[in-house]
Design a protein around this motif. Sequence first.
Motif, PDB file in Angstrom:
ATOM      1  N   GLU A  62      26.461  14.182  34.289  1.00  0.00           N
ATOM      2  CA  GLU A  62      26.265  14.223  32.944  1.00  0.00           C
ATOM      3  C   GLU A  62      24.563  14.424  32.813  1.00  0.00           C
ATOM      4  OE1 GLU A  62      27.331  10.842  30.887  1.00  0.00           O
ATOM      5  OE2 GLU A  62      29.286  10.619  31.955  1.00  0.00           O
ATOM      6  N   TRP A  63      24.412  15.305  31.645  1.00  0.00           N
ATOM      7  CA  TRP A  63      22.991  15.433  31.072  1.00  0.00           C
ATOM      8  C   TRP A  63      22.307  14.255  30.613  1.00  0.00           C
ATOM      9  CZ3 TRP A  63      18.532  17.535  31.907  1.00  0.00           C
ATOM     10  CH2 TRP A  63      17.409  17.625  30.902  1.00  0.00           C
ATOM     11  N   LYS A  64      21.412  13.784  31.408  1.00  0.00           N
ATOM     12  CA  LYS A  64      20.891  12.595  30.894  1.00  0.00           C
ATOM     13  C   LYS A  64      19.448  12.756  31.180  1.00  0.00           C
ATOM     14  CE  LYS A  64      24.523   9.292  31.969  1.00  0.00           C
ATOM     15  NZ  LYS A  64      24.880   8.072  32.530  1.00  0.00           N
ATOM     16  N   PRO A  65      18.556  13.464  30.249  1.00  0.00           N
ATOM     17  CA  PRO A  65      17.037  13.872  30.550  1.00  0.00           C
ATOM     18  C   PRO A  65      16.062  12.627  31.004  1.00  0.00           C
ATOM     19  CG  PRO A  65      17.560  14.054  28.294  1.00  0.00           C
ATOM     20  CD  PRO A  65      18.894  13.874  29.098  1.00  0.00           C
ATOM     21  N   GLU A  66      16.610  11.618  30.443  1.00  0.00           N
ATOM     22  CA  GLU A  66      15.612  10.270  30.710  1.00  0.00           C
ATOM     23  C   GLU A  66      15.737  10.151  31.986  1.00  0.00           C
ATOM     24  OE1 GLU A  66      19.814   8.928  29.818  1.00  0.00           O
ATOM     25  OE2 GLU A  66      18.604  10.335  28.613  1.00  0.00           O
ATOM     26  N   GLU A  67      16.479  10.483  32.837  1.00  0.00           N
ATOM     27  CA  GLU A  67      16.568   9.968  34.303  1.00  0.00           C
ATOM     28  C   GLU A  67      15.840  11.090  35.095  1.00  0.00           C
ATOM     29  OE1 GLU A  67      20.613   9.956  35.746  1.00  0.00           O
ATOM     30  OE2 GLU A  67      20.975   8.251  34.700  1.00  0.00           O
ATOM     31  N   PHE A  68      15.272  12.065  34.539  1.00  0.00           N
ATOM     32  CA  PHE A  68      14.410  12.958  35.295  1.00  0.00           C
ATOM     33  C   PHE A  68      12.924  12.835  34.977  1.00  0.00           C
ATOM     34  CE2 PHE A  68      18.564  14.901  35.023  1.00  0.00           C
ATOM     35  CZ  PHE A  68      18.503  15.487  36.491  1.00  0.00           C
ATOM     36  N   HIS A  69      12.014  12.982  35.906  1.00  0.00           N
ATOM     37  CA  HIS A  69      10.597  12.699  35.490  1.00  0.00           C
ATOM     38  C   HIS A  69       9.747  13.701  36.482  1.00  0.00           C
ATOM     39  CE1 HIS A  69      11.607   8.602  34.016  1.00  0.00           C
ATOM     40  NE2 HIS A  69      12.518   8.403  35.024  1.00  0.00           N
ATOM     41  N   ASP A  70       8.631  13.813  35.988  1.00  0.00           N
ATOM     42  CA  ASP A  70       7.730  14.705  36.737  1.00  0.00           C
ATOM     43  C   ASP A  70       7.437  14.278  37.955  1.00  0.00           C
ATOM     44  OD1 ASP A  70       5.791  16.563  37.567  1.00  0.00           O
ATOM     45  OD2 ASP A  70       4.851  16.952  35.686  1.00  0.00           O
ATOM     46  N   THR A  71       8.049  14.137  39.314  1.00  0.00           N
ATOM     47  CA  THR A  71       7.771  13.392  40.283  1.00  0.00           C
ATOM     48  C   THR A  71       6.369  14.238  41.133  1.00  0.00           C
ATOM     49  OG1 THR A  71       9.301  14.922  41.444  1.00  0.00           O
ATOM     50  CG2 THR A  71      10.093  12.865  40.828  1.00  0.00           C
ATOM     51  N   TYR A  72       6.139  15.549  40.748  1.00  0.00           N
ATOM     52  CA  TYR A  72       5.006  16.126  41.321  1.00  0.00           C
ATOM     53  C   TYR A  72       3.733  15.200  40.835  1.00  0.00           C
ATOM     54  CZ  TYR A  72       1.320  19.234  42.606  1.00  0.00           C
ATOM     55  OH  TYR A  72       0.142  19.952  43.126  1.00  0.00           O
ATOM     56  N   GLN A  73       3.450  15.071  39.459  1.00  0.00           N
ATOM     57  CA  GLN A  73       2.385  14.471  38.986  1.00  0.00           C
ATOM     58  C   GLN A  73       2.317  12.908  39.292  1.00  0.00           C
ATOM     59  OE1 GLN A  73       0.163  15.909  37.135  1.00  0.00           O
ATOM     60  NE2 GLN A  73       1.473  17.933  37.426  1.00  0.00           N
ATOM     61  N   GLU A  74       3.410  12.430  39.480  1.00  0.00           N
ATOM     62  CA  GLU A  74       3.778  10.928  39.990  1.00  0.00           C
ATOM     63  C   GLU A  74       3.088  11.054  41.418  1.00  0.00           C
ATOM     64  OE1 GLU A  74       7.543   9.779  39.838  1.00  0.00           O
ATOM     65  OE2 GLU A  74       7.662   9.553  37.542  1.00  0.00           O
ATOM     66  N   GLN A  75       3.314  11.868  42.380  1.00  0.00           N
ATOM     67  CA  GLN A  75       2.724  12.119  43.721  1.00  0.00           C
ATOM     68  C   GLN A  75       1.233  12.293  43.714  1.00  0.00           C
ATOM     69  OE1 GLN A  75       4.277  11.309  46.514  1.00  0.00           O
ATOM     70  NE2 GLN A  75       5.937  10.559  45.327  1.00  0.00           N
ATOM     71  N   VAL A  76       0.954  13.303  42.577  1.00  0.00           N
ATOM     72  CA  VAL A  76      -0.797  13.450  42.433  1.00  0.00           C
ATOM     73  C   VAL A  76      -1.285  12.345  42.145  1.00  0.00           C
ATOM     74  CG1 VAL A  76      -2.200  14.643  41.083  1.00  0.00           C
ATOM     75  CG2 VAL A  76      -0.197  15.955  41.621  1.00  0.00           C
TER      76      VAL A  76
END
Length: 323
Positions: free
Chosen positions: A204-218
């Motif tokens: 299912e398309w649940k955009p709230e489950e996706f995050h900018d993990t690259y920026q989190e790693q930065v």
Amino acid sequence: MARPVWSGTLTFGLVSLPVQMYTATENHTVRFHQVQRGTSDRVRNKRVNERTGEEVPLDEVVKAFDDGDQYVVVEQDELDDIAPGRSKSLEITGFVDLEDVEPVFFDKTYYLGPKGEQYTKVYALLEKALAEAGRAGIATFVMRNHQYLVAVKAEAGLLTLHTLHWADEIRDPRSEIDNLPGRTEVTDRELKMARQLVDTLGMEWKPEEFHDTYQEQVNALIEAKRSGRKKGKAEPPAESTNVVELMDALRASVDRAKKPARSTARGKSAKRGSGTSETGKAALDGLTKAELYRRAADAGVPGRSAMTRDELVKALTRQENAA
């Protein structure tokens, strides 16, 4: 409350609706400054004459177009004379089916709101009409001396405005990419297996489950360096699939995608019967990140798309222990 970036009158037919436009998105990219290595001294850019090497005052910098033979200088007041000025009109010239506007045309999104309570009925009328028709109003308007082609849509009970690229701004992929597959043949077995993989990995398309993990790693890297800790490296990228092994890779992918559901069911059964889980942390540690993600998807682990491999292991372990 946010401040509108533009206000004017939206018109369709003989109906007028004063509206205000608000930015719908924001950028959370981590911003870095330039400093000289070994110091805390900021490094700044200067306007320098490339022939003399001397800095040029801002009031002596002018716009010029390179026509190949010379620079044609264009003054700001000359641009102002031909510019349409700050437009206050957003006139819809027609309505198109949403499915006819290819995604490549969409650029930036804004929210539209009525300029006052007395205009809410007209606003609601247009929103409901567009929602029921499944259409978008196409218009042009001017903001900050720049003309935009836009689509006005109904989304989740409000009107949104999407700036669109002009047709001549869309690049032809056939002329940009010289190795597109074209008429490459695929077998029925390969296509059937690929479709099965797509269906098996359906979600299912649940955009709230996706995050900018690259920026989190930065951010994590910055914090680690600030506190003197070491930060681990990311997993290496996947290797390219050999065409000869394509069917094997597809079949293995389908089997792997199906496996977590069966394994999880067996694990829960074992836990109920003996008080220990067949799929404990040791077993999870032996899985790839892709396998862990599929298992997390089958188990309904929230926020799984933003998790690292270790976080997936911990989340699955916690959920299994709580079962």
